[in-house]
Design an enzyme around this catalytic site. Structure first.
Site, mmCIF file in Angstrom:
data_model
loop_
_atom_site.group_PDB
_atom_site.id
_atom_site.type_symbol
_atom_site.label_atom_id
_atom_site.label_comp_id
_atom_site.label_asym_id
_atom_site.label_seq_id
_atom_site.Cartn_x
_atom_site.Cartn_y
_atom_site.Cartn_z
ATOM 1 N N ASN A 133 94.345 35.206 1.612
ATOM 2 C CA ASN A 133 94.684 34.847 0.900
ATOM 3 C C ASN A 133 96.009 35.458 -0.125
ATOM 4 O O ASN A 133 95.617 36.768 0.135
ATOM 5 C CB ASN A 133 93.497 34.025 0.094
ATOM 6 C CG ASN A 133 92.306 33.175 0.230
ATOM 7 O OD1 ASN A 133 93.114 32.347 1.377
ATOM 8 N ND2 ASN A 133 91.393 33.304 0.469
ATOM 9 N N HIS A 146 92.945 42.313 2.626
ATOM 10 C CA HIS A 146 92.281 41.594 3.690
ATOM 11 C C HIS A 146 92.212 40.172 4.421
ATOM 12 O O HIS A 146 93.293 39.294 3.991
ATOM 13 C CB HIS A 146 90.800 41.578 3.483
ATOM 14 C CG HIS A 146 90.908 40.069 1.736
ATOM 15 N ND1 HIS A 146 91.488 40.825 0.406
ATOM 16 C CD2 HIS A 146 90.391 39.343 2.055
ATOM 17 C CE1 HIS A 146 91.054 39.440 0.069
ATOM 18 N NE2 HIS A 146 90.804 38.964 0.885
HETATM 19 P P1 5GP Z 1 89.654 36.258 -1.169
HETATM 20 O O1 5GP Z 1 89.270 34.880 -2.409
HETATM 21 O O2 5GP Z 1 90.085 37.710 -2.650
HETATM 22 O O3 5GP Z 1 90.845 35.651 -0.678
HETATM 23 O O4 5GP Z 1 88.645 36.875 -0.933
HETATM 24 C C1 5GP Z 1 87.185 37.610 -1.191
HETATM 25 C C2 5GP Z 1 86.325 37.783 -0.686
HETATM 26 O O5 5GP Z 1 85.096 39.005 -0.278
HETATM 27 C C3 5GP Z 1 85.017 36.625 -1.186
HETATM 28 O O6 5GP Z 1 85.092 35.952 0.743
HETATM 29 C C4 5GP Z 1 84.068 37.212 -1.413
HETATM 30 O O7 5GP Z 1 83.444 36.380 -1.025
HETATM 31 C C5 5GP Z 1 84.122 39.009 -1.109
HETATM 32 N N1 5GP Z 1 83.495 39.715 -1.277
HETATM 33 C C6 5GP Z 1 84.035 40.302 -2.632
HETATM 34 N N2 5GP Z 1 83.378 40.900 -2.729
HETATM 35 C C7 5GP Z 1 82.445 41.245 -2.117
HETATM 36 C C8 5GP Z 1 81.574 42.088 -2.198
HETATM 37 O O8 5GP Z 1 81.143 43.012 -2.568
HETATM 38 N N3 5GP Z 1 81.194 42.423 -0.492
HETATM 39 C C9 5GP Z 1 81.391 41.510 0.607
HETATM 40 N N4 5GP Z 1 80.904 42.167 2.148
HETATM 41 N N5 5GP Z 1 82.335 40.999 0.284
HETATM 42 C C10 5GP Z 1 82.618 40.808 -0.816
#
Ligand code: 5GP
Ligand code: ZN
Length: 163
Positions: A133, A146
């Site tokens: 994303n 990521h």
């Molecule tokens: P994005 O929405 O930026 O593509 O994905 C971020 C991801 O990070 C989300 O799926 C969310 O659940 C995960 N995430 C956010 N904070 C944490 C955290 O503190 N630990 C872990 N393991 N995952 C996290």
């Protein structure tokens, strides 16, 4: 740029207290005019390690369920999994996203890690989906580059469901 260094001297803090960075507070008091972070790297005008949850995870300050790692990349399970296997593959160094002048070797390390993470989590043969994303329309919520690796179940054919 150097990768962020592990900070053994940091206190290990629970996830909910991750925003507390004593080194940063002490540094800010000692060097109120400092404009660059010299704790982990000098790339950003503020300290990415203390600001960024994935930096804290990647340098070991916040313990997580690491499923695979090498010198450039850490892979750990998503806090809110959206598939039976949902792993985040992150570079140890801080880049806010795909548009953040990411060196080719970092992209290469992330992509090379994906099949190894799939193998380590048991979805290499059944199949998996990789998602990056980028920006608000894509719903990026964590500003540290990521790759989501999703698998362990049959996924819908369409890749995008518009909000
Ligand atoms: P994005 O929405 O930026 O593509 O994905 C971020 C991801 O990070 C989300 O799926 C969310 O659940 C995960 N995430 C956010 N904070 C944490 C955290 O503190 N630990 C872990 N393991 N995952 C996290
Ligand atoms: Zn970061």
């Amino acid at each position: 740029m150097d990768d962020c260094k592990p900070l053994e001297s940091w206190p290990r803090v629970p996830e909910t207290l991750a925003f507390i960075c004593w080194e940063r507070l002490l540094k800010a008091a000692a060097f109120p005019d400092a404009s660059a972070c010299d704790i982990c790297c000098d790339r950003l005008p503020s300290c990415p390690v203390s600001d960024c949850i994935f930096c804290l995870i990647a340098n070991g300050t916040i313990p997580v369920d690491v499923v695979w790692q090498d010198e450039h990349v850490v892979a750990f399970r998503d806090l809110h999994p959206q598939a039976p296997v949902h792993v985040l593959i992150v570079p140890r160094a801080h880049y806010s996203g795909m548009d953040d002048e990411v060196p080719a070797e970092v992209h290469a390390a992330l992509c090379a890690a994906a099949p190894l993470v799939a193998r380590a989590t048991g979805v290499a043969d059944s199949g998996y989906r990789l998602i990056v994303n980028t920006g608000p329309d894509a719903g990026q919520t964590v500003a540290h580059l990521h790759i989501h690796l999703l698998g362990g179940a049959v996924m819908s054919e369409g890749m995008v469901r518009l909000a």
